[in-house]
Design a protein around this motif. Structure first.
Motif, short mmCIF file in Angstrom:
data_model
loop_
_atom_site.label_atom_id
_atom_site.label_comp_id
_atom_site.label_asym_id
_atom_site.label_seq_id
_atom_site.Cartn_x
_atom_site.Cartn_y
_atom_site.Cartn_z
N ILE A 51 17.51 -13.48 -1.81
CA ILE A 51 18.22 -12.08 -1.62
C ILE A 51 18.87 -12.12 -0.07
CG2 ILE A 51 17.72 -9.68 -0.62
CD1 ILE A 51 15.55 -9.51 -2.85
N LEU A 52 18.02 -12.72 0.80
CA LEU A 52 18.72 -13.13 2.09
C LEU A 52 19.94 -13.90 2.02
CD1 LEU A 52 15.48 -13.44 4.27
CD2 LEU A 52 16.84 -11.53 4.01
N LEU A 53 19.97 -15.12 1.18
CA LEU A 53 21.21 -15.75 0.97
C LEU A 53 22.14 -15.12 0.55
CD1 LEU A 53 19.45 -19.03 -0.46
CD2 LEU A 53 20.16 -18.73 1.88
N ILE A 54 21.86 -14.55 -0.54
CA ILE A 54 23.18 -13.54 -0.94
C ILE A 54 23.77 -12.70 -0.16
CG2 ILE A 54 23.82 -11.99 -2.95
CD1 ILE A 54 21.82 -13.23 -4.61
N LEU A 55 22.99 -11.91 0.70
CA LEU A 55 23.13 -10.92 1.49
C LEU A 55 24.28 -11.80 2.91
CD1 LEU A 55 20.15 -8.55 2.19
CD2 LEU A 55 22.28 -8.13 0.86
N ASP A 56 23.65 -13.03 2.98
CA ASP A 56 24.50 -13.78 4.02
C ASP A 56 25.74 -14.21 3.48
OD1 ASP A 56 24.80 -15.54 6.32
OD2 ASP A 56 24.29 -17.00 5.29
N ALA A 57 25.73 -14.44 2.13
CA ALA A 57 26.92 -14.86 1.59
C ALA A 57 28.09 -13.72 1.39
CB ALA A 57 26.54 -15.68 0.06
N LYS A 58 27.56 -12.53 1.31
CA LYS A 58 28.49 -11.51 1.09
C LYS A 58 28.78 -10.70 2.34
CE LYS A 58 28.90 -11.56 -3.35
NZ LYS A 58 30.08 -11.54 -3.98
N GLY A 59 28.44 -11.50 3.56
CA GLY A 59 28.47 -10.88 4.74
C GLY A 59 27.90 -9.69 5.30
N VAL A 60 26.83 -9.37 4.73
CA VAL A 60 26.21 -8.31 4.97
C VAL A 60 25.12 -8.38 6.38
CG1 VAL A 60 24.18 -6.50 4.24
CG2 VAL A 60 25.95 -7.40 2.46
N LEU A 61 24.74 -9.70 6.17
CA LEU A 61 23.78 -10.12 7.54
C LEU A 61 24.20 -11.69 7.70
CD1 LEU A 61 21.35 -12.04 6.19
CD2 LEU A 61 20.65 -9.67 5.66
N GLU A 62 23.84 -12.00 9.03
CA GLU A 62 23.89 -13.47 9.43
C GLU A 62 22.65 -14.01 9.38
OE1 GLU A 62 25.92 -15.98 12.83
OE2 GLU A 62 26.00 -13.73 12.98
N LEU A 63 22.31 -14.77 8.50
CA LEU A 63 21.06 -15.94 8.30
C LEU A 63 21.19 -16.98 9.41
CD1 LEU A 63 18.45 -15.33 6.58
CD2 LEU A 63 19.51 -17.07 5.20
N SER A 64 20.56 -16.60 10.58
CA SER A 64 20.91 -17.57 11.60
C SER A 64 19.62 -18.45 11.78
CB SER A 64 20.91 -17.08 12.84
OG SER A 64 19.94 -16.07 13.20
N ASP A 65 18.58 -18.15 11.22
CA ASP A 65 17.24 -18.97 11.12
C ASP A 65 16.27 -18.68 10.06
OD1 ASP A 65 16.40 -16.32 11.67
OD2 ASP A 65 15.55 -16.63 13.59
N THR A 66 15.47 -19.32 9.79
CA THR A 66 14.24 -19.27 8.85
C THR A 66 13.61 -18.20 8.95
OG1 THR A 66 14.43 -21.90 8.29
CG2 THR A 66 12.51 -20.31 7.40
N PRO A 67 13.68 -17.07 8.14
CA PRO A 67 12.74 -15.81 8.35
C PRO A 67 11.43 -16.06 8.27
CG PRO A 67 14.01 -15.92 6.30
CD PRO A 67 14.65 -17.01 6.77
N LYS A 68 10.79 -15.29 8.93
CA LYS A 68 9.41 -15.30 9.02
C LYS A 68 8.76 -13.92 8.35
CE LYS A 68 8.85 -18.63 12.85
NZ LYS A 68 8.28 -18.89 14.12
N PHE A 69 8.00 -14.04 7.37
CA PHE A 69 7.45 -12.74 7.01
C PHE A 69 6.32 -13.23 6.13
CE2 PHE A 69 10.38 -14.36 3.99
CZ PHE A 69 9.68 -14.34 2.76
N LYS A 70 5.56 -11.96 5.72
CA LYS A 70 4.41 -12.11 5.09
C LYS A 70 4.30 -10.78 4.14
CE LYS A 70 1.50 -8.97 7.88
NZ LYS A 70 0.13 -9.09 8.68
N LEU A 71 3.47 -11.30 2.77
CA LEU A 71 3.62 -10.08 1.77
C LEU A 71 2.26 -9.41 1.94
CD1 LEU A 71 4.77 -12.47 -1.41
CD2 LEU A 71 6.17 -11.03 0.26
N SER A 72 2.67 -8.08 1.73
CA SER A 72 1.48 -7.08 1.81
C SER A 72 1.09 -6.48 0.74
CB SER A 72 2.05 -5.94 2.92
OG SER A 72 0.78 -4.83 2.84
N TYR A 73 -0.14 -6.66 0.06
CA TYR A 73 -0.55 -6.10 -1.21
C TYR A 73 -1.29 -4.84 -0.92
CZ TYR A 73 0.90 -10.52 -3.90
OH TYR A 73 1.62 -11.48 -4.41
N PRO A 74 -1.22 -3.95 -1.54
CA PRO A 74 -2.08 -2.67 -1.64
C PRO A 74 -3.57 -3.00 -1.80
CG PRO A 74 -0.68 -2.40 -3.31
CD PRO A 74 -0.14 -3.83 -2.75
N SER A 75 -4.26 -2.30 -0.96
CA SER A 75 -5.72 -2.39 -1.42
C SER A 75 -6.02 -1.61 -2.74
CB SER A 75 -6.69 -1.98 -0.25
OG SER A 75 -8.17 -2.08 -0.76
N PRO A 76 -6.86 -2.02 -3.72
CA PRO A 76 -7.15 -1.10 -4.77
C PRO A 76 -8.43 -0.25 -4.39
CG PRO A 76 -7.99 -3.43 -4.93
CD PRO A 76 -7.29 -3.41 -3.70
#
Length: 471
Positions: A353-378
């Motif tokens: 998703i980030l690669l496509i947004l970067d290719a379409k000029g929506v954002l500038e992907l200047s580095d490797t993004p750091k994120f974590k996934l959050s799963y809801p607690s049941p």
């Protein structure tokens, strides 16, 4: 290579065609349609659909109401808003449920990423605050996707073939490479679209890893045959009950036209040696019921669904959080096994998703993004116990405000709003040194003592004056 060559490659892959046939059977079973050995055709299930219950229970335990959400860290927080817009536009919580359904039923799921161009008068442009379009996430039917796996490495895919029918009813084929996508109508290529990301726009999500194959294992592999046997026995039991619900009348030495059946009819004048009786039911129904219950319990055991998750009533007034989780432990293990392969695939989707947004000029992907996934607690949050634990960790400096809000089950958007208003850190409690407290207290008590002595001296002088006057 034309479309006919792709079709020949698919149809000559015996393993894939057998797997595709099994997927169709599993999908019918999920809908409650099974092969009836008496009528020799597919019919709807007369019993409770255990297979569907297995899938829905597992999905709720995995995704809850919100589905998976990415939380970008440190300098990568600048990408959070754009990815959240993509998730909002595609209803990613619903996509999570499609992912979970496909992986549970088929053992595999395929997600296609693309960019949906929008015209200037499209209301979505203003609604989502985007310029010329938005990233589109599509969950594909696994039966319509053929991954051409490399002959020497089962982890490598040479290309993906996607089959579908357009609005005019014509047979269409998409062939996905890392650098382009070729579109065929019937047997002729009609379009070649460049792929600016350099990655496949299709992501494969296996359910449980099969070490000898590229494809995953379905949750139905272990329980489908057992559930099929339950359906067969339920049908037999139903036919027995129907047969004896209107029992057959046996007549010995009596003409049929002499008897009229009715609830209030009394037969008389029958020949001496005649006999009339209803066919009694001598079938051991309890043995059949016991066998069905045993099969049913084995289905839930192999599916890792404990009784409490199936709606069994339980007194939980004095049950601790740890004890409650132990009751659900088989389901916790099952969700953990799925996350091992599901989480990296969802992270790959976010990266594309980030690669496509970067290719379409929506954002500038200047580095490797750091994120974590959050799963809801049941599990529901016990706020009293949680607040007590937060206070202890806070005293030891082992928790941040964001961690505390996450432990209380706050929505990520609410957490960001609270942090923006109140800051990341807890308020600092300023305490005076012990010496300063002691000096302050001594000063207070000394002043109080002086004032009280003055009052006592005044009262004593007044009493002496009154005594002298009386004399």
């Amino acid at each position: 290579m034309d479309n006919s060559n792709f079709l020949s490659i698919m149809r000559n892959d015996i393993d894939y065609m057998n797997r595709k046939a099994k997927w169709d059977i599993f999908w019918l079973a999920y809908r409650g349609v099974f092969w009836n050995r008496l009528t020799n055709k597919y019919e709807e299930d007369i019993a409770v659909n255990n297979l569907r219950k297995v899938v829905t229970t597992t999905l709720w335990f995995l995704f809850g109401e919100t589905g998976v959400k990415p939380i970008f860290l440190d300098e990568s927080k600048k990408y959070q808003k754009d990815v959240d817009l993509v998730f909002q536009y595609n209803n990613f919580a619903g996509i999570c449920y499609d992912i979970g359904s496909n992986t549970s039923i088929y053992g595999d799921c395929y997600i296609k990423i693309g960019f949906e161009e929008m015209e200037e008068n499209n209301p979505f442009l203003k609604r989502y605050g985007v310029k010329n379009g938005q990233v589109k996430i599509t969950v594909l039917n696994p039966s319509n996707v053929y991954p051409r796996v490399n002959d020497f490495d089962k982890e490598t895919v040479d290309f993906f073939v996607v089959e579908f029918t357009d609005l005019r009813g014509e047979y269409m084929t998409e062939v996905h490479y890392k650098d382009r996508v070729e579109v065929y109508r019937n047997d002729h290529i009609v379009m070649t679209v460049p792929n600016p990301t350099g990655e496949f726009l299709i992501t494969h999500i296996p359910n449980i890893r099969n070490t000898k194959s590229y494809f995953g294992l379905s949750d139905f592999d272990d329980i489908f045959t057992l559930n099929k046997e339950i359906i067969a026995k339920m049908r037999d039991l139903s036919e027995i009950i129907d047969y004896h619900g209107s029992p057959v009348t046996l007549m010995f030495g009596v003409k049929r036209q002499d008897l009229v059946r009715s609830a209030k009819r009394v037969w008389s004048g029958l020949p001496k040696d005649s006999r009339v009786e209803n066919l009694s039911m001598e079938t051991d129904l309890e043995a059949i019921n016991t066998f069905i219950r045993d099969l049913d319990n084995k289905v839930w055991e192999l599916a890792d669904i404990p009784e409490i998750a199936r709606g069994k009533s339980l007194s939980i007034s004095n049950t601790s959080s740890a004890a409650m989780k132990m009751l659900y432990y088989p389901l916790i293990q099952k969700a953990g096994r799925k996350k091992i392969l599901m989480s990296p695939a969802i992270e790959e989707v976010i990266w594309k998703i980030l690669l496509i947004l970067d290719a379409k000029g929506v954002l500038e992907l200047s580095d490797t993004p750091k994120f974590k996934l959050s799963y809801p607690s049941p599990f529901p949050v016990d706020e009293v116990n949680t607040m007590t634990l937060i206070e202890h960790k806070k005293a030891l400096g082992m928790i941040t405000k964001r961690m505390a809000l996450e432990a209380l089950g706050e929505n990520q958007d609410n957490i960001d709003d609270i942090i923006s208003l109140l800051g990341e850190d807890f308020p600092v409690e300023v305490e005076l040194p012990k010496d300063e407290k002691k000096i302050g207290n001594e000063s207070f008590y000394s002043e109080l003592k002086q004032d009280s002595e003055k009052i006592l001296e005044s009262q004593s002088a007044q009493e002496n004056k009154t005594s002298i006057d009386n004399k």
